[in-house]
Design an enzyme around this catalytic site. Structure first.
Site, PDB file in Angstrom:
ATOM      1  N   LYS A  14       0.812  -1.304  -0.014  1.00 22.04           N
ATOM      2  CA  LYS A  14      -0.037  -0.128   0.008  1.00 22.04           C
ATOM      3  C   LYS A  14       0.763   1.183  -0.077  1.00 22.04           C
ATOM      4  O   LYS A  14       1.919   1.259   0.362  1.00 22.04           O
ATOM      5  CB  LYS A  14      -1.019   0.060   1.502  1.00 22.04           C
ATOM      6  CG  LYS A  14      -0.301   0.007   2.447  1.00 22.04           C
ATOM      7  CD  LYS A  14       0.234   1.508   3.196  1.00 22.04           C
ATOM      8  CE  LYS A  14       0.687   1.089   4.590  1.00 22.04           C
ATOM      9  NZ  LYS A  14       1.594   2.210   4.855  1.00 22.04           N
ATOM     10  N   PRO A 101       9.869  -4.026  -0.623  1.00 19.48           N
ATOM     11  CA  PRO A 101      11.234  -3.896   0.395  1.00 19.48           C
ATOM     12  C   PRO A 101      10.601  -3.524   1.872  1.00 19.48           C
ATOM     13  O   PRO A 101       9.408  -3.503   2.237  1.00 19.48           O
ATOM     14  CB  PRO A 101      11.607  -2.750  -0.067  1.00 19.48           C
ATOM     15  CG  PRO A 101      10.658  -1.873  -0.763  1.00 19.48           C
ATOM     16  CD  PRO A 101       9.740  -2.864  -1.336  1.00 19.48           C
ATOM     17  N   GLY A 105       7.553   1.657   4.850  1.00 16.14           N
ATOM     18  CA  GLY A 105       6.045   2.352   4.712  1.00 16.14           C
ATOM     19  C   GLY A 105       5.265   1.627   3.873  1.00 16.14           C
ATOM     20  O   GLY A 105       4.244   2.358   3.453  1.00 16.14           O
ATOM     21  N   ALA A 107       4.068  -1.410   4.046  1.00 18.68           N
ATOM     22  CA  ALA A 107       3.036  -2.533   4.852  1.00 18.68           C
ATOM     23  C   ALA A 107       3.224  -4.211   4.270  1.00 18.68           C
ATOM     24  O   ALA A 107       2.361  -4.625   4.081  1.00 18.68           O
ATOM     25  CB  ALA A 107       1.812  -2.064   4.593  1.00 18.68           C
ATOM     26  N   GLY A 108       4.412  -4.286   3.750  1.00 10.97           N
ATOM     27  CA  GLY A 108       4.825  -5.521   3.258  1.00 10.97           C
ATOM     28  C   GLY A 108       4.671  -6.440   4.332  1.00 10.97           C
ATOM     29  O   GLY A 108       3.708  -7.680   3.740  1.00 10.97           O
ATOM     30  N   GLY A 109       5.318  -6.384   5.441  1.00  9.56           N
ATOM     31  CA  GLY A 109       4.858  -7.463   6.560  1.00  9.56           C
ATOM     32  C   GLY A 109       3.419  -7.626   6.737  1.00  9.56           C
ATOM     33  O   GLY A 109       2.893  -8.678   6.848  1.00  9.56           O
ATOM     34  N   SER A 110       2.753  -6.529   6.832  1.00 14.09           N
ATOM     35  CA  SER A 110       1.225  -6.270   7.576  1.00 14.09           C
ATOM     36  C   SER A 110       0.344  -7.025   6.195  1.00 14.09           C
ATOM     37  O   SER A 110      -0.448  -7.893   6.479  1.00 14.09           O
ATOM     38  CB  SER A 110       0.714  -5.040   7.631  1.00 14.09           C
ATOM     39  OG  SER A 110       1.467  -4.615   8.526  1.00 14.09           O
ATOM     40  N   ASP A 143      -1.810  -2.131  10.562  1.00 11.97           N
ATOM     41  CA  ASP A 143      -1.997  -2.201   9.080  1.00 11.97           C
ATOM     42  C   ASP A 143      -2.634  -3.290   8.424  1.00 11.97           C
ATOM     43  O   ASP A 143      -2.884  -3.393   7.019  1.00 11.97           O
ATOM     44  CB  ASP A 143      -0.781  -1.754   8.371  1.00 11.97           C
ATOM     45  CG  ASP A 143      -0.330  -0.332   8.575  1.00 11.97           C
ATOM     46  OD1 ASP A 143      -1.270   0.577   9.112  1.00 11.97           O
ATOM     47  OD2 ASP A 143       0.812   0.049   8.164  1.00 11.97           O
TER      48      ASP A 143
HETATM   49  O1  C5P Z   1       0.802  -1.938  14.797  1.00 11.26           O
HETATM   50  P1  C5P Z   1       2.236  -1.934  14.228  1.00 11.26           P
HETATM   51  O2  C5P Z   1       2.925  -3.084  14.615  1.00 11.26           O
HETATM   52  O3  C5P Z   1       1.958  -1.453  12.744  1.00 11.26           O
HETATM   53  O4  C5P Z   1       3.065  -0.638  14.745  1.00 11.26           O
HETATM   54  C1  C5P Z   1       4.309  -0.664  14.711  1.00 11.26           C
HETATM   55  C2  C5P Z   1       4.585   0.530  15.704  1.00 11.26           C
HETATM   56  O5  C5P Z   1       4.224   1.704  15.358  1.00 11.26           O
HETATM   57  C3  C5P Z   1       3.890   0.543  17.252  1.00 11.26           C
HETATM   58  O6  C5P Z   1       4.656  -0.185  17.961  1.00 11.26           O
HETATM   59  C4  C5P Z   1       3.985   2.036  17.500  1.00 11.26           C
HETATM   60  O7  C5P Z   1       5.204   2.382  18.001  1.00 11.26           O
HETATM   61  C5  C5P Z   1       3.715   2.597  16.133  1.00 11.26           C
HETATM   62  N1  C5P Z   1       2.167   2.864  16.007  1.00 11.26           N
HETATM   63  C6  C5P Z   1       1.684   3.953  16.784  1.00 11.26           C
HETATM   64  N2  C5P Z   1       0.506   4.249  16.168  1.00 11.26           N
HETATM   65  C7  C5P Z   1      -0.544   3.585  15.428  1.00 11.26           C
HETATM   66  C8  C5P Z   1       0.351   2.368  14.755  1.00 11.26           C
HETATM   67  C9  C5P Z   1       1.610   2.293  15.119  1.00 11.26           C
HETATM   68  O8  C5P Z   1       2.025   4.640  17.498  1.00 11.26           O
HETATM   69  N3  C5P Z   1      -1.498   3.686  15.294  1.00 11.26           N
END
Ligand code: C5P
Length: 290
Positions: A14, A101, A105, A107-110, A143
């Site tokens: 994305k 990659p 940013g 969101a490949g893993g998600s 994500d």
């Molecule tokens: O949920 P995800 O693993 O993608 O988030 C990674 C990190 O990004 C979280 O541990 C947090 O530090 C930050 N994050 C946040 N607020 C969000 C999404 C992510 O602070 N809404």
């Protein structure tokens, strides 16, 4: 699906066309309003049956963007939750062809986690409803839920897990590039000073709906750009090169470090891609809304 059958699914990247951070929550996450767009850049994941309880993950193209293949990988985390959530004696061999990659940013893993939920639900004939998959997705990351929806674009709120699909009324083309160093999302959020006045996503939503490329380019916004530039000088340099080369504004996706420009047509994107090949980037790609 029958024991002998394999299943291969695309797992798309994305980009964020809008990202506002509306506040910090008591759970440490941030309240977001973001517009995500599904793109044509995809990993490919194949699911095959394995003996009960066995889960394995392999990457077919090890020279590209290497991912950890242990239990920390979101694909295996998603698979392990699914194994616990139901009572069937099932297992899977999973292989991934990685094109997206990391720390980018995008969101490949998600996306991979969402594809694992959808793929294994199908491979193992679990018939878990979408609501259950959404609950598991939200427990694994912010994500992932977007990729469970069958939509090109959505407004995502809450931590990012509350997804409202929106209409995309035309073709949109982009060229993206990532510098050698990636961005760690928590570090970017922790550098952010919360805004006094919030931007709204209405203009981006209207531009996507109308299909008007110029309107979209004029309304893209990402609150995380400022803190990310403070952390990643290579990204700042690449953004300047992209701006000079393509002669148009450059935007960051998610928490970076992938940056992108908006293109008028597929032909324009092909030309910009060629121009960007000379830049100091480890990854350059055309992306179309998909
Ligand atoms: O949920 P995800 O693993 O993608 O988030 C990674 C990190 O990004 C979280 O541990 C947090 O530090 C930050 N994050 C946040 N607020 C969000 C999404 C992510 O602070 N809404």
């Amino acid at each position: 699906m029958a024991e002998s059958e394999n299943l291969t699914l695309h797992s798309p990247a994305k980009i964020n066309l809008f990202l506002e951070v509306c506040g910090k929550r008591s759970d440490g996450f941030h309240e977001l309003e973001t517009v995500m767009l599904r793109t044509s850049l995809c990993d490919s994941i194949t699911f095959a049956h394995a003996p009960a309880g066995q889960l394995s993950l392999h990457q077919t193209n090890t020279s590209a963007h290497d991912v950890p293949l242990d239990d920390s990988n979101l694909i295996l985390r998603a698979a392990n939750v699914l194994l616990l959530e139901q009572s069937k004696a099932v297992g899977a061999h999973i292989t991934i062809d990685k094109q997206i990659p990391l720390q980018a940013g995008l969101a490949g893993g998600s996306s991979n986690a969402a594809t694992a939920l959808l793929g294994l639900n199908q491979l193992w004939n679990l018939n878990l409803p979408r609501t259950v998959l959404h609950r598991i997705a939200a427990s694994l990351g912010s994500d992932i839920n977007f990729f469970l929806e069958d939509c090109t674009a959505a407004i995502c709120r809450g931590r990012g897990e509350l997804v409202t699909p929106i209409r995309v009324g035309g073709e949109f083309h982009f060229v993206a590039a990532r510098p050698a160093s990636g961005n760690a999302t928590p570090a970017v959020f922790s550098k952010l000073h919360l805004p006094d006045t919030l931007h709204r996503c209405d203009d981006v939503v209207a531009a996507l709906d109308s299909g008007r490329v110029t309107e979209l380019a004029a309304s893209i916004f990402n609150r995380l750009t400022q803190p990310a530039t403070e952390l990643n000088p290579q990204m700042v340099q690449l953004m300047a090169q992209m701006q000079q080369t393509a002669k148009r504004p450059v935007f960051m996706s998610g928490s970076g470090s992938t940056c992108f420009v908006v293109c008028d047509t597929a032909g324009d994107a092909a030309n910009v891609l060629e121009d960007f090949r000379t830049l100091n980037a480890v990854f350059v790609s055309k992306l179309a809304a998909a």
